[in-house]
Write a protein that holds these residues in place. Structure first.
Motif, short mmCIF file in Angstrom:
data_model
loop_
_atom_site.label_atom_id
_atom_site.label_comp_id
_atom_site.label_asym_id
_atom_site.label_seq_id
_atom_site.Cartn_x
_atom_site.Cartn_y
_atom_site.Cartn_z
N UNK A 142 10.75 -5.67 1.58
CA UNK A 142 11.60 -4.55 1.95
C UNK A 142 11.10 -3.32 1.19
N UNK A 143 10.35 -2.49 1.88
CA UNK A 143 9.69 -1.35 1.25
C UNK A 143 10.65 -0.16 1.14
N UNK A 144 10.88 0.35 -0.07
CA UNK A 144 11.76 1.50 -0.22
C UNK A 144 11.21 2.76 0.44
N UNK A 145 9.89 2.86 0.59
CA UNK A 145 9.30 4.02 1.24
C UNK A 145 9.45 3.97 2.74
N UNK A 146 9.80 2.79 3.29
CA UNK A 146 10.01 2.64 4.72
C UNK A 146 11.51 2.51 5.01
N UNK A 147 12.34 3.01 4.09
CA UNK A 147 13.80 2.97 4.23
C UNK A 147 14.32 1.54 4.44
N UNK A 148 13.71 0.57 3.76
CA UNK A 148 14.20 -0.80 3.81
C UNK A 148 13.69 -1.64 4.95
N UNK A 149 12.86 -1.08 5.82
CA UNK A 149 12.32 -1.88 6.92
C UNK A 149 11.23 -2.81 6.38
N UNK A 150 11.15 -3.97 7.00
CA UNK A 150 10.13 -4.95 6.56
C UNK A 150 8.75 -4.50 6.99
N UNK A 151 7.80 -4.74 6.10
CA UNK A 151 6.39 -4.46 6.42
C UNK A 151 5.66 -5.77 6.48
N UNK A 185 0.81 -1.23 0.00
CA UNK A 185 0.00 0.00 0.00
C UNK A 185 0.84 1.28 0.00
N UNK A 186 2.12 1.16 0.33
CA UNK A 186 2.98 2.35 0.39
C UNK A 186 3.75 2.59 -0.90
N UNK A 187 4.33 1.53 -1.50
CA UNK A 187 5.18 1.73 -2.67
C UNK A 187 4.62 1.10 -3.95
#
Length: 169
Positions: free
Chosen positions: A160-169, A148-150
């Motif tokens: 590994x979401x690039x919009x969360x600076x690589x943190x796992x969602x 939903x973010x990227x």
């Protein structure tokens, strides 16, 4: 080599494998003959979108044309699923004379190969094209859910979401 199918009994897109690792195929059944080609997901998406546009244009240009309403074919691909070739280019056209949509699928050319590759030509009714497009959309959308973010598809193992600076969602 050119393969021709006019008014086949079945023309569908389908997959083999789990979401994220699916292989896409187009399959044609004409009497006792079963023919499969490998395609990319984006090619199935593009073909179904273009068929929708073509069907609308045909309806506008030929308001008296009767279009049979076929049910969406939701049966799995028939076995064996042996791809004759990988599709590279595709062409779609309306044949006013026969009142059929002509689809040509061209083999993906290898740079080292010289000459003509294999071609399959499928001539289908407008009703079968509408049924194919509806099934294709369902097949493509049955894959992994987008983040939903990227918007990148989420793997079952995490993302590994690039919009969360690589943190796992």
């Amino acid at each position: 080599m050119k393969y021709e199918f006019t008014r086949p009994e079945r023309f569908v897109a389908g997959t083999v494998g789990e979401p994220g690792e699916r292989a896409f195929y187009l399959q044609i059944r004409s009497s006792s003959r079963l023919f499969s080609v490998a395609v990319e997901k984006a090619q199935v998406q593009a073909m179904s979108a273009r068929l929708d546009v073509m069907i609308n244009e045909v309806r506008k240009a030929n308001p008296l044309l009767t279009i049979e309403k076929l049910p969406i074919d939701d049966a799995p691909l028939e076995s064996p699923i042996d791809a004759e070739f990988q599709v590279g280019a595709m062409s779609l056209a309306w044949d006013e004379e026969t009142q059929l949509i002509s689809i040509e699928l061209f083999e993906l050319e290898d740079d080292e190969e010289e000459g003509e590759g294999e071609v399959v030509e499928i001539n289908i009714s407008v009703g079968m094209a509408a049924s194919f497009a509806a099934r294709s959309k369902a097949v493509v959308n049955a894959g992994r859910l987008p983040c939903p973010f990227c918007g990148i598809p989420i793997d079952p193992r995490g993302h590994l979401c690039p919009r969360a600076n690589g943190y796992r969602r």
